[in-house]
Motif scaffolding. Sequence first.
Motif, PDB file in Angstrom:
ATOM      1  N   TRP A 130       0.764  -1.257   0.000  1.00  0.00           N
ATOM      2  CA  TRP A 130       0.000   0.000   0.000  1.00  0.00           C
ATOM      3  C   TRP A 130       0.791   1.302   0.000  1.00  0.00           C
ATOM      4  O   TRP A 130       0.190   2.384  -0.016  1.00  0.00           O
ATOM      5  N   GLU A 177      -8.180  -3.765  -1.276  1.00  0.00           N
ATOM      6  CA  GLU A 177      -7.947  -2.607  -0.420  1.00  0.00           C
ATOM      7  C   GLU A 177      -7.169  -1.538  -1.199  1.00  0.00           C
ATOM      8  O   GLU A 177      -7.369  -0.342  -1.003  1.00  0.00           O
ATOM      9  N   THR A 319     -12.826 -12.795   8.564  1.00  0.00           N
ATOM     10  CA  THR A 319     -14.188 -12.836   9.084  1.00  0.00           C
ATOM     11  C   THR A 319     -15.178 -13.259   8.013  1.00  0.00           C
ATOM     12  O   THR A 319     -14.778 -13.739   6.942  1.00  0.00           O
TER      13      THR A 319
HETATM   14  C1  PNW Z   1      -5.522  -6.102   6.342  1.00  0.00           C
HETATM   15  N1  PNW Z   1     -11.886  -6.779   5.886  1.00  0.00           N
HETATM   16  O1  PNW Z   1      -6.540  -5.305   5.829  1.00  0.00           O
HETATM   17  C2  PNW Z   1      -4.206  -5.455   5.955  1.00  0.00           C
HETATM   18  O2  PNW Z   1      -3.450  -6.238   5.061  1.00  0.00           O
HETATM   19  C3  PNW Z   1      -3.365  -5.025   7.109  1.00  0.00           C
HETATM   20  O3  PNW Z   1      -2.435  -4.059   6.681  1.00  0.00           O
HETATM   21  C4  PNW Z   1      -4.251  -4.515   8.222  1.00  0.00           C
HETATM   22  O4  PNW Z   1      -3.549  -3.909   9.258  1.00  0.00           O
HETATM   23  C5  PNW Z   1      -5.033  -5.703   8.715  1.00  0.00           C
HETATM   24  O5  PNW Z   1      -5.789  -6.314   7.677  1.00  0.00           O
HETATM   25  C6  PNW Z   1      -6.017  -5.359   9.844  1.00  0.00           C
HETATM   26  O6  PNW Z   1      -6.977  -4.446   9.389  1.00  0.00           O
HETATM   27  C7  PNW Z   1      -7.863  -5.715   5.883  1.00  0.00           C
HETATM   28  O7  PNW Z   1     -12.776  -5.905   5.824  1.00  0.00           O
HETATM   29  C8  PNW Z   1      -8.839  -4.793   6.250  1.00  0.00           C
HETATM   30  O8  PNW Z   1     -12.171  -7.932   6.035  1.00  0.00           O
HETATM   31  C9  PNW Z   1     -10.174  -5.149   6.233  1.00  0.00           C
HETATM   32  C10 PNW Z   1     -10.532  -6.421   5.876  1.00  0.00           C
HETATM   33  C11 PNW Z   1      -9.581  -7.345   5.524  1.00  0.00           C
HETATM   34  C12 PNW Z   1      -8.247  -6.978   5.531  1.00  0.00           C
END
Ligand code: PNW
Length: 490
Positions: A130, A177, A319
């Motif tokens: 990112w 993302e 999730t």
């Molecule tokens: C990941 N969802 O992002 C990222 O790869 C990390 O950098 C981040 O810190 C980590 O998850 C925790 O948020 C996500 O909505 C954000 O399921 C949201 C989701 C999945 C991954």
Amino acid sequence: CYAATTRQERRFPDEFLFGTATASYQIEGGWNADDKGENIWDRMTHTKPDVIKDVSNGDIAADSYNNYKRDVEMMRELGLDAYRFSLSWSRILPNGLSNKVSEAGVAFYNNYIDEMVKYGITPMVTLYHWDLPQKLQDLGGFANPLFPDWFEDYARVVYEHFGDRVKHWITFNEPREICYEGYDTTTKAPLLNATGIGAYLCAKNLVLAHAKAYYAYKNDFAPSQGGQCGITISVNWFPPLTDSEEDQIAAELYRQAEWGIYAEPIFSAEGGFPKELSERVAQMSMEQGYPRSRMPEFTDEEREFVRGAADFFGVNHYTAFLVSAAKDTEFIVPSVYGDTGAVTSVPDEWPKSASKWLTLAPDSILNALTFLNNKYNSPVFYITENGWSIRYEDGLEDDDRIRYYRAALESVLDVLDAGITLKGYMAWSLMDNFEWMEGYTERFGLYEVDFEDPARTRTPRKSAFVYKQIIKTRVIDHEYEPERRTMTID
Ligand code: PNW
């Protein structure tokens, strides 16, 4: 008999890689150390600090730039087999392009990698998590048709410098993302908000860039270096809310928009974007008065080039959400989720974390991986992220994280029992870090980090002791209570 006992014990195989994961911008700090170039998170947090919940940034973060030896010491304390981390593109190429390579940037990663390898920890390296060089964003970033070339050039520099020791490469972390949140909305840098357009443009260039970096490795580096190259996609589990036909169709369209537009071009037999969604976007674009579909097409040559371009499928899984056909919801038009006509919900009884989107959903790893395995002809999988957030105030007693990890790892064992080729599991995260728009308000670390302390002291939470025990014994003991909480290197 022996087989029955082992099945009952449900052991993880010795060669299964247990690790943890992090990302450069979230842990490193050193935002302007030596000749590092500016990236899109530096620019956004410095010019629009209010978009971050606690008005913080990753300028120092966990200061891994200076604490890398302590990071590796933590990996040894946990007994990790592997460590997944990402490279900061603008630390290695300050201007984004490969005409100038930063010696200091390369030296930092050499030190980090050497320190891991010295203690037998397998590095798993993500090229992009990112933090795009700002200069490339100024030229349109992922929307520029030259993006795949820029990425291949960067990838070659990286393979050349680190490929003697790194055998597991991940091109991109989480296309959704990057493309949806960064280009279609304002939930990640660079806040483009090109709704209904940005995600699809970015998706096409991203998978082309991935394939270019994949073939650069496969053809010019793998023969001598002997490693693997894949991509990591966030795949949560999205079952329909009811058995009704309309909810089932909604769930399929939703999955195509969430991860299908990134996975299908690489892992499906036909290649290209998912069929039902691309037909819908084409039709809705017409109704909305656009002269062509908002979703670009692949030429036959591009489709063939991208199809099959991966040695493994990295899955970030957290999730599940239930999907139903939208009834009266007003979507922003145009938009990716408007294109799906689907909405999600979560049952009240699923335990909640500190993050709005993250609940403990039963069996979601088994369900998601079974689905992917059937759809994409049994690729090799790694779970490259899985984890649970708490608040800083919750301290070191993270029992609900322990409950989450035990449930997740039981689901991993179910996946192994089902004969799916899953080779490793990386817990997110080794330590607390900059949680993007949430700043330091949500904590994912097995180790707590004190961000008030200039030394950024790291302290193991209860979950760190539990994870360590699972790695060591290769068994999930639900009764295990760590008593003496001093970490040692065994
Ligand atoms: C990941 N969802 O992002 C990222 O790869 C990390 O950098 C981040 O810190 C980590 O998850 C925790 O948020 C996500 O909505 C954000 O399921 C949201 C989701 C999945 C991954």
